[in-house]
Design an enzyme around this catalytic site. Structure first.
Site, PDB file in Angstrom:
ATOM      1  N   LYS A  12     -27.670  99.240 -51.500  1.00  0.00           N
ATOM      2  CA  LYS A  12     -28.559 100.428 -52.392  1.00  0.00           C
ATOM      3  C   LYS A  12     -29.776  99.642 -53.708  1.00  0.00           C
ATOM      4  O   LYS A  12     -29.874  99.930 -53.627  1.00  0.00           O
ATOM      5  CB  LYS A  12     -27.243 100.600 -52.864  1.00  0.00           C
ATOM      6  CG  LYS A  12     -26.768 102.553 -52.251  1.00  0.00           C
ATOM      7  CD  LYS A  12     -25.896 102.604 -52.480  1.00  0.00           C
ATOM      8  CE  LYS A  12     -25.747 104.378 -51.763  1.00  0.00           C
ATOM      9  NZ  LYS A  12     -24.943 103.906 -50.916  1.00  0.00           N
ATOM     10  N   GLU A  31     -27.708 110.782 -59.730  1.00  0.00           N
ATOM     11  CA  GLU A  31     -26.422 111.084 -59.485  1.00  0.00           C
ATOM     12  C   GLU A  31     -26.435 110.236 -58.469  1.00  0.00           C
ATOM     13  O   GLU A  31     -26.311 109.352 -57.685  1.00  0.00           O
ATOM     14  CB  GLU A  31     -27.124 112.495 -58.333  1.00  0.00           C
ATOM     15  CG  GLU A  31     -27.172 112.620 -57.741  1.00  0.00           C
ATOM     16  CD  GLU A  31     -28.704 111.978 -56.452  1.00  0.00           C
ATOM     17  OE1 GLU A  31     -29.026 111.960 -57.578  1.00  0.00           O
ATOM     18  OE2 GLU A  31     -28.462 110.982 -55.693  1.00  0.00           O
ATOM     19  N   SER A  66     -24.247  97.290 -43.411  1.00  0.00           N
ATOM     20  CA  SER A  66     -24.597  98.127 -45.165  1.00  0.00           C
ATOM     21  C   SER A  66     -24.428  97.318 -45.831  1.00  0.00           C
ATOM     22  O   SER A  66     -24.354  97.289 -47.228  1.00  0.00           O
ATOM     23  CB  SER A  66     -24.656  99.564 -44.527  1.00  0.00           C
ATOM     24  OG  SER A  66     -24.141  99.897 -44.420  1.00  0.00           O
TER      25      SER A  66
HETATM   26  C1  LIG Z   1     -24.525 104.917 -49.426  1.00  0.00           C
HETATM   27  C2  LIG Z   1     -23.444 103.189 -48.389  1.00  0.00           C
HETATM   28  C3  LIG Z   1     -24.412 103.592 -47.090  1.00  0.00           C
HETATM   29  C4  LIG Z   1     -25.008 105.247 -46.636  1.00  0.00           C
HETATM   30  O1  LIG Z   1     -26.176 105.679 -47.371  1.00  0.00           O
HETATM   31  P1  LIG Z   1     -27.165 105.619 -46.684  1.00  0.00           P
HETATM   32  O2  LIG Z   1     -28.558 105.611 -47.266  1.00  0.00           O
HETATM   33  O3  LIG Z   1     -27.455 105.860 -45.269  1.00  0.00           O
HETATM   34  O4  LIG Z   1     -27.937 104.126 -45.956  1.00  0.00           O
HETATM   35  C5  LIG Z   1     -23.926 103.235 -46.158  1.00  0.00           C
HETATM   36  N1  LIG Z   1     -23.546 102.128 -46.118  1.00  0.00           N
HETATM   37  C6  LIG Z   1     -22.947 101.444 -47.329  1.00  0.00           C
HETATM   38  C7  LIG Z   1     -22.521 100.424 -47.341  1.00  0.00           C
HETATM   39  C8  LIG Z   1     -22.802 102.324 -48.434  1.00  0.00           C
HETATM   40  O5  LIG Z   1     -22.733 102.009 -49.970  1.00  0.00           O
END
Ligand SMILES: *Cc1c(COP(=O)(O)O)cnc(C)c1O
Length: 398
Positions: free
Chosen positions: A90, A112, A379
């Site tokens: 993010k 938000e 992610s």
């Molecule tokens: C917020 C989040 C997601 C999901 O959001 P996307 O916009 O689909 O990437 C996935 N993995 C993590 C670690 C997150 O914090």
């Protein structure tokens, strides 16, 4: 193909801008602000510098040898977004948008947040530049994510509780939009996923595409060729589109993994492309949505807060319909099992969101050959989730 939206922000029939009249001027200002920097080398140099020196990029592309050998199929590489500053992808988007906000002369940032991850990333970049930061969050989410509320406050942000409706993300979004309309001269609205009205889905995808560009260079360096398959989890769709986008014109298979939750009944999952998903408008954009027979937005469930959302970014809707990207789902049980498997085989505790991608990799890798290469987008890291996982394990007597 360049996979660009048209001037109105549409990929095919998806995307666009479905907003009240009062938001048209602020979105026009944002669009011209973004297009003014999109190809500006000075802007990109600033972006790259912060990604390198503040976020810690490039994130490694790590060959998960023990996981691959345990599964006995494809060679699995993990793109380590979990190693970024603040622990997830993010921050890439937040860095890009805060630089844009500064270029546009905005002194006040609003956002938000649902689970608090985007709120923390936003509060982080505001602290970095000494900008005022207000984060809207449903009071129910504040209760569930107390530690992230404290983190945001430590970083100097004001967290405003929203106690209308279900006191969750969609109510927080409404309040943030109300604030933006009222304070548009001074205020920048920093949106957290590849969602919302044009130009957000395009802009967020552009900023997150650093993931795929790096992964492409890294796999060519390590293996001398492109991968066979990419796997990423899909909430709003930003980490997945960031990985996929630089490979769209290549002969590479891509799989987005949605949250299968507790089951296939509407209300029990967040898999927008499962049978119940239909096309509609939510939060300013047209895409696939989970809604009931009366067109009401359905409740959703996932063990991971970041995937628990009724809509999906419009570019994904387009790629789905063209059959360029496949979409699958992993349920809560699969994700929890993958959380354990990756922890035990590689010493890497993944975020519960990312565990959905790992779960799908675990499912398909054994059917592939040892010559096949898979890249899984990790992610985020799982530190934020250990309490939840502990509770889920207790429930299951694990
Ligand atoms: C917020 C989040 C997601 C999901 O959001 P996307 O916009 O689909 O990437 C996935 N993995 C993590 C670690 C997150 O914090």
């Amino acid at each position: 193909m360049n996979y660009e939206p048209n001037e109105q922000g549409y990929w095919g029939e998806y995307g666009g801008r479905f907003v009240p009249e009062t938001l048209v001027a602020p979105l026009d200002e944002l669009t011209s602000g973004y297009f003014a920097v999109r190809d500006d080398p000075g802007f990109h140099a600033e972006f790259q510098d912060l990604l390198q020196n503040y976020v810690g990029r490039p994130s490694p592309l790590y060959y998960a040898k023990r996981l691959s050998e345990t599964l006995g199929g494809a060679k699995i590489y993990l793109k380590r977004e979990d190693l970024n500053h603040t622990g997830a992808h993010k921050i890439n988007n937040c860095i890009g948008q805060i630089l844009l906000a500064r270029r546009m002369g905005k002194k006040r940032i609003i956002a938000e947040t649902g689970a608090g991850q985007h709120g923390v990333a936003t509060a982080t970049v505001c602290a970095l530049f000494g900008l005022e930061c207000v984060v809207y969050m449903g009071t129910e989410d504040m209760r569930r994510q107390e530690l992230n509320v404290f983190r945001m406050r430590l970083l100097g942000a004001e967290v405003r509780g929203v106690d209308s409706g279900s006191c969750t993300l969609k109510d927080a979004i409404n309040e943030a939009l109300r604030d933006w309309v009222t304070n548009v001269d001074t205020t920048y609205y920093l949106l957290g996923s590849a969602l919302g009205p044009h130009p957000y889905p395009l802009m967020v995808r552009d900023f997150q595409s650093v993931i795929g560009r790096e992964a492409r260079d890294q796999i060519i360096e390590k293996e001398g060729r492109l991968p066979d398959v990419l796997v990423a989890c899909v909430g709003g769709g930003s980490n997945s589109i960031g990985l996929f986008h630089p490979f769209l014109n290549d002969n590479v298979r891509m799989i987005g993994v949605e949250a299968g939750g507790r089951g296939e009944t509407l209300g029990e999952h967040a898999a927008r492309f499962m049978a119940a998903g239909r096309v509609g408008v939510l939060q300013g954009t047209k895409s696939y949505l989970l809604q009931d027979n009366d067109g009401q937005i359905a409740l959703t469930h996932s063990v991971s807060a970041g995937l628990d959302y009724a809509s999906i970014g419009p570019e994904h809707a387009y790629l789905h319909d063209m059959n360029r990207v496949e979409y699958a789902s992993a349920n809560d049980e699969d994700a929890l099992a993958a959380f354990s498997t990756l922890s035990e085989t590689e010493g890497i505790i993944p975020a519960l969101e990312s565990s959905h991608a790992v779960a799908h990799a675990i499912k398909i890798a054994p059917e592939m050959s040892a010559n096949d290469i898979m890249i899984v987008n990790l992610s985020g890291r799982g530190d934020k989730d250990v309490n939840t996982v502990q509770e889920e394990f207790v429930k299951r007597n694990i």
